[in-house]
Design an enzyme around this catalytic site. Structure first.
Site, PDB file in Angstrom:
ATOM      1  N   GLY A  45       0.798  -1.226   0.000  1.00  0.00           N
ATOM      2  CA  GLY A  45       0.000   0.000   0.000  1.00  0.00           C
ATOM      3  C   GLY A  45       0.830   1.275   0.000  1.00  0.00           C
ATOM      4  N   LYS A  49       7.537   2.960  -4.896  1.00  0.00           N
ATOM      5  CA  LYS A  49       7.892   1.635  -5.411  1.00  0.00           C
ATOM      6  C   LYS A  49       9.264   1.703  -6.091  1.00  0.00           C
ATOM      7  CE  LYS A  49       3.279   0.387  -5.275  1.00  0.00           C
ATOM      8  NZ  LYS A  49       2.871  -0.149  -3.987  1.00  0.00           N
ATOM      9  N   HIS A 159      14.062  15.115   0.750  1.00  0.00           N
ATOM     10  CA  HIS A 159      13.384  15.557   1.986  1.00  0.00           C
ATOM     11  C   HIS A 159      14.141  15.225   3.282  1.00  0.00           C
ATOM     12  CE1 HIS A 159       9.857  16.750  -0.207  1.00  0.00           C
ATOM     13  NE2 HIS A 159       9.530  15.517  -0.581  1.00  0.00           N
ATOM     14  N   ASP A 194      10.818  18.297  -9.029  1.00  0.00           N
ATOM     15  CA  ASP A 194       9.847  17.456  -8.315  1.00  0.00           C
ATOM     16  C   ASP A 194       8.680  18.362  -7.877  1.00  0.00           C
ATOM     17  OD1 ASP A 194      10.325  14.669  -6.393  1.00  0.00           O
ATOM     18  OD2 ASP A 194       8.855  16.123  -5.639  1.00  0.00           O
ATOM     19  N   HIS A 196       7.317  18.472  -5.125  1.00  0.00           N
ATOM     20  CA  HIS A 196       7.505  18.880  -3.727  1.00  0.00           C
ATOM     21  C   HIS A 196       8.689  19.825  -3.579  1.00  0.00           C
ATOM     22  CE1 HIS A 196       5.281  15.000  -3.483  1.00  0.00           C
ATOM     23  NE2 HIS A 196       4.573  15.730  -2.616  1.00  0.00           N
ATOM     24  N   ASP A 282       6.822  13.219 -10.068  1.00  0.00           N
ATOM     25  CA  ASP A 282       5.490  13.447  -9.494  1.00  0.00           C
ATOM     26  C   ASP A 282       4.917  14.793  -9.943  1.00  0.00           C
ATOM     27  OD1 ASP A 282       7.343  14.800  -7.952  1.00  0.00           O
ATOM     28  OD2 ASP A 282       6.882  13.763  -6.080  1.00  0.00           O
ATOM     29  N   ARG A 288      -0.163   9.910  -9.210  1.00  0.00           N
ATOM     30  CA  ARG A 288      -1.056   9.431  -8.134  1.00  0.00           C
ATOM     31  C   ARG A 288      -1.068  10.384  -6.942  1.00  0.00           C
ATOM     32  NH1 ARG A 288       0.095   3.656  -5.057  1.00  0.00           N
ATOM     33  NH2 ARG A 288      -1.266   4.084  -3.272  1.00  0.00           N
TER      34      ARG A 288
END
Ligand code: LLX
Ligand code: CA
Ligand code: ZN
Length: 444
Positions: A45, A49, A159, A194, A196, A282, A288
């Site tokens: 979950g 990945k 991060h 990215d 973020h 991302d 996602r």
């Protein structure tokens, strides 16, 4: 249909003319990959990945791109190389923690923020070693002058903090690679596309003028919550942290209109000796966990633009959670870096079923609204360009230090021994202006 390198790069200043006699501008590219990387699992979950890197590699190989670059399996780094930035306590903890013993380490799990977003999984420390080795080994290769561009799609974990995991990241290979490049280069530029904010990298270098960080990111009720354009560095590092906060629906045209002028101005003012480019996927349409609307071509346009400055460049991966899109993006960007056209029809590969029903390289974007109005983007870009206007052209004084494995480290890594200074092992709160400092006063 053959997909031409349809990213046009034109800018007026800073680009060296390195065109060879055949009229091409091909660079010597090295690619770091360890086949083990895809075997690590964050747990059921979890959206991260590591298998993405294996899928990317498989696409790169099946496009035949491996023939055009030097491929390396990274030589694993030691803990000493990780503690150039991260604390001994934290790295020792990462080394010893396993799913079987974690119930004995409740306090340390909390202290180091390991357990939830950043889970303990089998082989965690080797995973950290593998992705960090690619970035540090890649930086070393650039410094040898053996390659012009080095790619490590397993890296880009921006991060992590000195003594804390964050946002799926345990160790920030970006910082470790920059520290390596600072051994030779007076100034290093870090660029982060990215979705973020590149908070870990920004925080590490917030008070030095030897590293400029530039992040383009979604800002406002979004992880990690930092990265206002007003956060611009502190002390000697004032004006050397650049933030471009963006809203949902960012598209190719908007990105180009922000990215190109900001990066051009940085190149003109800061004149870096080397670049680290974090290419988190991302920020692609349909991610996602993301909310931008960039096509793969729009994302790759940033890569092509950075490449056009012909500086030694370390290209890293980053986030990316729609499993079928990340390999598409990074394989295409590998082709762009190699100046090699690739077909839009995907070659047969080990993961072909992931890419249906179209089996094409490029993605359609969505019809989502772009909440970045032209006016917002223009004002934000103007504010950022004004900060850059104040950057001193090219600080150049040599800094000699005794830190292990380095001859030059930025001011941010010096321990200030004055009484009343903040404890360097306590990370300042979010949005604070203070920086992380290295643990060992004697070492610098
Ligand atoms: N931004 C980012 C870059 C690299 C990695 C992870 C992240 N984190 C996130 O994208 C994120 C998303 C939602 C909430 C919090 C963080 C990364 C790359 C490879 C391996 C591990 C982490
Ligand atoms: Ca970013
Ligand atoms: Zn991300």
């Amino acid at each position: 249909m053959s997909d031409a390198m349809d990213v046009e790069v034109a800018h007026t200043s800073s680009s060296n003319s390195l065109t060879n006699q055949t009229g091409s501008n091909k660079r010597r590219v090295a690619y770091f990959y360890d086949a083990e990387i895809g075997n690590y699992h964050y747990g059921q979950g979890h959206p991260m990945k590591p298998h993405r890197a294996r899928m990317t590699h498989n696409l790169v190989v099946n496009y035949g791109l491996y023939r055009k670059m030097d491929i390396f399996r990274p030589k694993l780094i030691s803990g000493d190389q990780i503690t150039r930035f991260h604390s001994d306590d934290y790295v020792n903890f990462l080394r010893l923690i396993t799913p079987d013993n974690m119930s004995d380490y409740g306090r340390q799990l909390l202290r180091f923020n390991v357990g939830e977003d950043c889970p303990v999984f089998d082989g965690l420390y080797e995973f950290v070693q593998i992705y960090s080795s690619g970035s540090i080994g890649g930086a070393a290769r650039l410094m040898q002058g053996a390659s012009d561009i080095v790619i490590n799609w397993a890296g880009g974990l921006h991060h992590a903090k000195k003594s804390e995991a964050s946002g799926f990241c345990y160790v920030t290979d970006c910082v470790l690679a920059i520290l390596e490049l600072l051994k030779m280069h007076q100034r290093v530029l870090y660029i982060d596309i990215d979705i973020h904010h590149g908070d870990g990298v920004e925080e590490a270098f917030y008070t030095t003028n030897r590293v400029m960080t530039a992040s383009f990111h979604k800002y406002g009720e979004y992880f990690p919550g930092t990265g206002d354009w007003k956060d611009k560095g502190y002390g000697a590092g004032e004006n050397y942290a650049i933030n471009c906060p963006l809203h949902d629906g960012m598209d190719d045209e908007s990105m180009k209109n922000v990215f190109r002028p900001v990066i051009s101005k940085i190149m003109e003012k800061f004149q870096p000796g080397a670049v680290v480019l974090q290419c988190g996927a991302d920020s692609l349409s349909g991610d996602r966990l993301g909310c931008f609307n960039l096509s793969i071509r729009g994302h790759a346009d940033c890569v092509a633009f950075v490449k056009s400055f012909n500086l030694p460049t370390l290209v890293l991966g980053g986030g990316g959670y729609t499993l079928r899109n990340v390999p598409r993006c990074w394989a295409y960007e590998t082709a762009v870096l190699l100046d090699t056209p690739v077909k839009d029809t995907l070659p047969f590969n080990d993961y072909f079923e992931y890419y249906g029903p179209d089996y094409r390289l490029h993605l359609p974007v969505s019809n989502m609204q772009n909440l970045n109005s032209p006016r917002y983007l223009e004002e934000m870009t103007t504010n950022v360009l004004q900060i850059l206007q104040q950057v001193e052209a090219a600080p150049s004084a040599a800094i000699l230090t005794g830190q292990d494995g380095t001859t030059q480290v930025p001011d941010a890594f010096k321990m200030d021994t004055d009484e009343g200074e903040p404890n360097p092992d306590v990370r300042p709160k979010k949005n604070s202006n203070a920086s992380i400092m290295a643990k060992d006063a004697g070492g610098v």
